[in-house]
Scaffold this motif. Structure first.
Motif, PDB file in Angstrom:
ATOM      1  N   GLU A  34       0.838  -1.206   0.000  1.00  0.00           N
ATOM      2  CA  GLU A  34       0.000   0.000   0.000  1.00  0.00           C
ATOM      3  C   GLU A  34       0.874   1.257   0.000  1.00  0.00           C
ATOM      4  O   GLU A  34       0.602   2.226  -0.720  1.00  0.00           O
ATOM      5  CB  GLU A  34      -0.935  -0.012   1.219  1.00  0.00           C
ATOM      6  CG  GLU A  34      -1.895   1.167   1.205  1.00  0.00           C
ATOM      7  CD  GLU A  34      -2.843   1.183   2.402  1.00  0.00           C
ATOM      8  OE1 GLU A  34      -2.967   0.154   3.099  1.00  0.00           O
ATOM      9  OE2 GLU A  34      -3.448   2.243   2.632  1.00  0.00           O
TER      10      GLU A  34
ATOM     11  N   ALA B   6      -4.339  -4.632  -0.565  1.00  0.00           N
ATOM     12  CA  ALA B   6      -3.693  -3.410  -0.081  1.00  0.00           C
ATOM     13  C   ALA B   6      -3.414  -2.449  -1.239  1.00  0.00           C
ATOM     14  O   ALA B   6      -3.611  -1.236  -1.110  1.00  0.00           O
ATOM     15  CB  ALA B   6      -2.393  -3.771   0.641  1.00  0.00           C
TER      16      ALA B   6
ATOM     17  N   ALA C  85      -5.127   1.541  -2.399  1.00  0.00           N
ATOM     18  CA  ALA C  85      -4.453   2.718  -2.945  1.00  0.00           C
ATOM     19  C   ALA C  85      -4.899   2.983  -4.387  1.00  0.00           C
ATOM     20  O   ALA C  85      -4.364   3.879  -5.050  1.00  0.00           O
ATOM     21  CB  ALA C  85      -2.938   2.525  -2.880  1.00  0.00           C
TER      22      ALA C  85
ATOM     23  N   ARG D  37       1.002   4.024  -2.947  1.00  0.00           N
ATOM     24  CA  ARG D  37       0.613   5.416  -2.698  1.00  0.00           C
ATOM     25  C   ARG D  37       1.755   6.391  -2.994  1.00  0.00           C
ATOM     26  O   ARG D  37       1.555   7.602  -2.977  1.00  0.00           O
ATOM     27  CB  ARG D  37       0.189   5.602  -1.233  1.00  0.00           C
ATOM     28  CG  ARG D  37      -1.150   4.965  -0.900  1.00  0.00           C
ATOM     29  CD  ARG D  37      -1.687   5.467   0.423  1.00  0.00           C
ATOM     30  NE  ARG D  37      -2.802   4.655   0.916  1.00  0.00           N
ATOM     31  CZ  ARG D  37      -4.050   4.727   0.446  1.00  0.00           C
ATOM     32  NH1 ARG D  37      -4.353   5.566  -0.519  1.00  0.00           N
ATOM     33  NH2 ARG D  37      -4.988   3.947   0.947  1.00  0.00           N
TER      34      ARG D  37
END
Ligand code: 3PY
Ligand code: MG
Length: 255
Positions: A29, A59, A63, A33
């Motif tokens: 994640e 995950a 994002a 991101r």
């Protein structure tokens, strides 16, 4: 986030993929991101397992990014399971011949391209498709990349690129250097590796398919960007962590 059609690599770009060895959803994640367009969960040299793939796909989806899975050698069965679990694409290492490419495509594409078995238990929800729509569109929405990373693969690169169901190629410059030097060097900057880049890009162009490449460092990534690669994978995550840790510590003394 469950889709990665090859057409996503046609315009603009390059697309940057964050390559992950650590089998942690938090890492997936965080990297997703951090500006990367997608992540790769590495089950060949990284520590991804089927369970971590299930968690890391979710995950990355948090994002809003697609997750690809790099399979272990010949691990096409894991590839089909990863697609069922919502992976947006697969990267198969050491695809050396048209027969290797065919076996890969057979396992991960539905008929008429291949013989993938039905069971997209989470993929349906991630993509928001019903069963008939998933069957009709999965082949186009999930990216299957064949790694070109040996001298033998180079000699068969046109046949591999032209295999139905293979959506694109991904150059592994580390293994390619080991192969092209007969085990003498691991060096993506070796002249024989550099000379091979154009050959693979040309094969992709002839087949109408994108050619991606793995970059060991930002300097290699910039060079590959200038050479026109539409997708560049950067990593692995342990390198990001080490570089960040070293910079943070040295910043203390520079502040
Ligand atoms: C290689 O460079 O050989 C790779 O497989 C990239 O991870
Ligand atoms: Mg390799």
């Amino acid at each position: 986030p469950g889709a990665f059609p090859a057409t996503a690599l046609e315009h603009g770009g390059p697309h940057f993929n964050g390559w992950l060895c650590v089998p942690s959803p938090l890492v997936a994640e965080t990297v997703a991101r951090a500006g990367f367009g997608s992540v790769t969960l590495d089950a060949q040299h990284g520590f991804a397992t089927f369970t971590s793939i299930v968690d890391c796909v979710a995950a990355a989806a948090l994002a809003g990014k697609p997750a690809l899975v790099r399979l272990p050698l010949g691990g096409f069965g894991l590839g089909a399971r990863a697609l069922d679990a919502g992976a947006a694409g697969l990267i198969a290492p050491m695809i050396d011949t048209a027969a290797d490419a065919r076996a890969f495509s057979d396992a991960v594409k539905f008929p008429p391209l291949g013989r993938r078995s039905w069971g997209p238990n989470r993929a349906l929800g991630l993509l928001g498709l019903d069963r008939p729509s998933y069957l009709a569109r999965a082949n186009e929405l999930t990216l299957a990349l064949a790694m070109i990373e040996t001298e033998l693969a180079l000699s068969n690169v046109d046949a591999i690129a032209q295999t139905d169901g293979v959506d694109g190629l991904l150059i592994g410059p580390n293994d390619l250097s080991v192969s092209l030097t007969g085990g003498v060097a691991v060096d993506p900057g070796h002249p024989r590796v550099i000379a091979a880049l154009g050959r693979v890009l040309d094969a992709g162009r002839r087949a109408g398919k994108p050619v991606a490449i793995f970059a060991n460092s930002p300097a290699y990534a910039s060079d590959y960007m200038r050479r026109g690669f539409p997708m560049i994978a950067l990593g692995p995550d342990l390198g990001f962590l080490a570089a960040g840790a070293e910079r943070t510590l040295s910043d203390v003394f520079d502040a």
